[in-house]
Enzyme design. Sequence first.
Site, mmCIF file in Angstrom:
data_model
loop_
_atom_site.group_PDB
_atom_site.id
_atom_site.type_symbol
_atom_site.label_atom_id
_atom_site.label_comp_id
_atom_site.label_asym_id
_atom_site.label_seq_id
_atom_site.Cartn_x
_atom_site.Cartn_y
_atom_site.Cartn_z
ATOM 1 C CE1 TYR A 294 13.659 5.807 -2.663
ATOM 2 C CE2 TYR A 294 13.002 4.278 -4.392
ATOM 3 C CZ TYR A 294 12.797 4.826 -3.132
ATOM 4 O OH TYR A 294 11.747 4.407 -2.359
ATOM 5 N NE ARG B 187 11.843 -1.321 -10.045
ATOM 6 C CZ ARG B 187 10.808 -2.039 -9.636
ATOM 7 N NH1 ARG B 187 10.967 -3.327 -9.392
ATOM 8 N NH2 ARG B 187 9.637 -1.481 -9.480
ATOM 9 C CD GLU C 103 10.226 2.241 -9.055
ATOM 10 O OE1 GLU C 103 9.254 1.599 -9.467
ATOM 11 O OE2 GLU C 103 11.379 2.026 -9.471
ATOM 12 C CG HIS D 94 8.439 6.617 -4.475
ATOM 13 N ND1 HIS D 94 7.613 5.520 -4.597
ATOM 14 C CD2 HIS D 94 9.649 6.127 -4.112
ATOM 15 C CE1 HIS D 94 8.295 4.417 -4.314
ATOM 16 N NE2 HIS D 94 9.535 4.755 -4.028
ATOM 17 C CD GLN E 160 -20.005 -3.511 4.637
ATOM 18 O OE1 GLN E 160 -19.878 -2.729 3.699
ATOM 19 N NE2 GLN E 160 -21.121 -3.565 5.360
ATOM 20 C CD GLN F 166 -7.017 -0.692 3.532
ATOM 21 O OE1 GLN F 166 -7.781 -1.108 2.678
ATOM 22 N NE2 GLN F 166 -7.364 -0.633 4.781
#
Length: 712
Positions: A168, A216, A166, A254, A413, A341
């Site tokens: 890092y 990872r 990712e 990222h 919705q 969100q």
Amino acid sequence: MTSYPHLLAPLRVGSLTLPHRVIMGSMHTGLEEAPGGEHELARFYVERVRGGAGLIVTGGISPNEEGAARQDGAHLSREDQLPPHRTVTDAVHAEGGLIALQLMHSGRYAMHADAVAPSPLRAPINKVTPRELSTEEVERTVEDFARAAALAQQAGYDGVEIMGSEGYLINEFLVAHTNQRTDRYGGSDAARRRFAVEVVRRVREATGPDFLVMYRLSALDLVPDAQEFEQVLALGREVEEAGASIINTGIGWHEARIPTIATNVPPAAFTWVSRALRENLSVPIAAVNRMNTPEIGEDVIARGDADLVCMARPFLADPAFVAKARAERPAEINTCIACNQACLDHTFSGKRMSCLVNPRAMREGELVLGPTRTAERIAVVGAGPAGMAFAEAAAARGHRVTLFEEQPEIGGQFQLARRIPGKADYGHTIRYFGTRLAELGVTVRTGHSATPRDLADADRVVLATGVTPRIPGISGEDGPTVLGYKDVLEGAPVGERVAVIGGGGIGFDVAHFLTHDPDADFYREWGVDRTLEARGGLLHPEPTAPLRRVTVLQRSEGKPGARLGTTTGWIHRAELRMAGVDFVTGVEYQRIDEDGVHVLVPDTATLEDNAAGGGAGPAPDRQARAGDLGAGRPGAGGPGAGTAVAQAPGKVELLVPADTVVLCAGQESRAELAEQLTGARPVHVIGGAHVASELDAKRAIKEAVELAASLP
């Protein structure tokens, strides 16, 4: 016979037996740094263990101070830091769970003045330029990882996960673009791998043969000038030899400009990468990203893409994910919809993580849905997100609930949202609530507009009647070429040239709906190489030709979509750029007629023209002065996005040609029923009926569950 024989099969890894093949992946919750946060964190993990989670991986903890994500961020380097960790591990073990600490050095992603990296290169998503580590400091950092792993072992963790993906620190050492060193940790493939391999080897030496060591691995960087897959495999072999117990697949940095976990990413979109690792390595391989149902997990393992699946956000959405799968009750799973969100948007904004569809996540100790002391007859009007969430939570507490919905189906919705390309998962939420309401005995009356007489016998009334589209008051808005966004999403015919009035979230969704080809290939559109031959997995994006020519008009002069999600807004803007959607900002509406929309814009205003494309990622915006907007473009199906037809002092009158005009100009609350209700009984107004400034399902569901929890 279980429906998920591969997913639920145990797996022996070293001295540990994992009860099934689902790893609860790492999520930085925001409680890691909070004073006393370990108690809430323990409650969070315990609820997941009770729900069937086997191996849990914590949020990222740095092995030293300089690697923390923020100033005073979570790190583990001293014995006096162990008591809060023991609170967490003791709680997890008391319930029979397993837990590993993720060791994550942020490198150039650290947002503080002491950030360090292999080379002093600022990340495009960070304002901080890191300092370059000296050779001695790199060697010390290796020892910091080993010491942190040994401390984690003392704290009772069953293992560690070393974050090597990712983008890092460890990942930064592996890529020539971010590692420009000339010492023993740079200059060649083998030298760039040295730091990662030394970290794994020293962690294994410091913790012994029985401790779980996961690594990872960045299998697909998705950034320019990154690793070739042969380099990735070489690292995997060395990490395996150095003592890794499991290799977890990482996808994308990222800063990558390709979505990897958002809702528009296809299910299990990257498990073909983990399969390529599994075919070449010996240790168990875990697959990641966009796996949110037990069916998907079962398929991934059954077809040999991975030995395990690593799911993070699905455990936010439903702590009993595994237990429900084991009990053959998948319809009861509150499925993650990958909206970001309340989880990632909160994390990257420095807030405590939660979940849109499950606001109790990370608030298990304060948002409690215990049995009611007094069962009430509660009438709920409106079965959108707020109404469904309240009805489910109140009924779970023991109240007798009747839910009224004027439409033929529940969902509100979300019934519209799930029609947007890439948002089909919103239908999972409707399915979940429908299942739960039936189980809890809620009386659901669809196709019925509630009247005061319907509500007369209720002890309490909750109005979740939602919103109605706002009519902007533009001359000609009642003309034959004008449609509302609801009409469009429900299938009304739309012309080839479309003007969308409103540049908020609904306007973006409608523009995407009108331009997106449902047969488009995600990997081709975004430039992802599935052959694993291209460096970093990147190809030249080849967007599919848009179905229509769309122009989005916005009153404000700010950036289009400025209020979209922190971690997903760039994706929505990129989608519309690839579709050639134009944006005109700072508009003053004059009229709508058969030619299109007439607006005034400042003569210094710009048109954001996104049709050009090109480059290794989404095309940058080309901006042109408003006075030059009449040129049009060849091959675009007609005139350009706008034609300057007159001039006023300081203004340009612009004609935006359109066969169809779609109104996406906001919404207004529907709470008129509240004024018709009389008597002393409580009446609550929640969701969009309460606040309609934005269609905010996160706020609506949270508000609903909090109200249900607050009842006697």
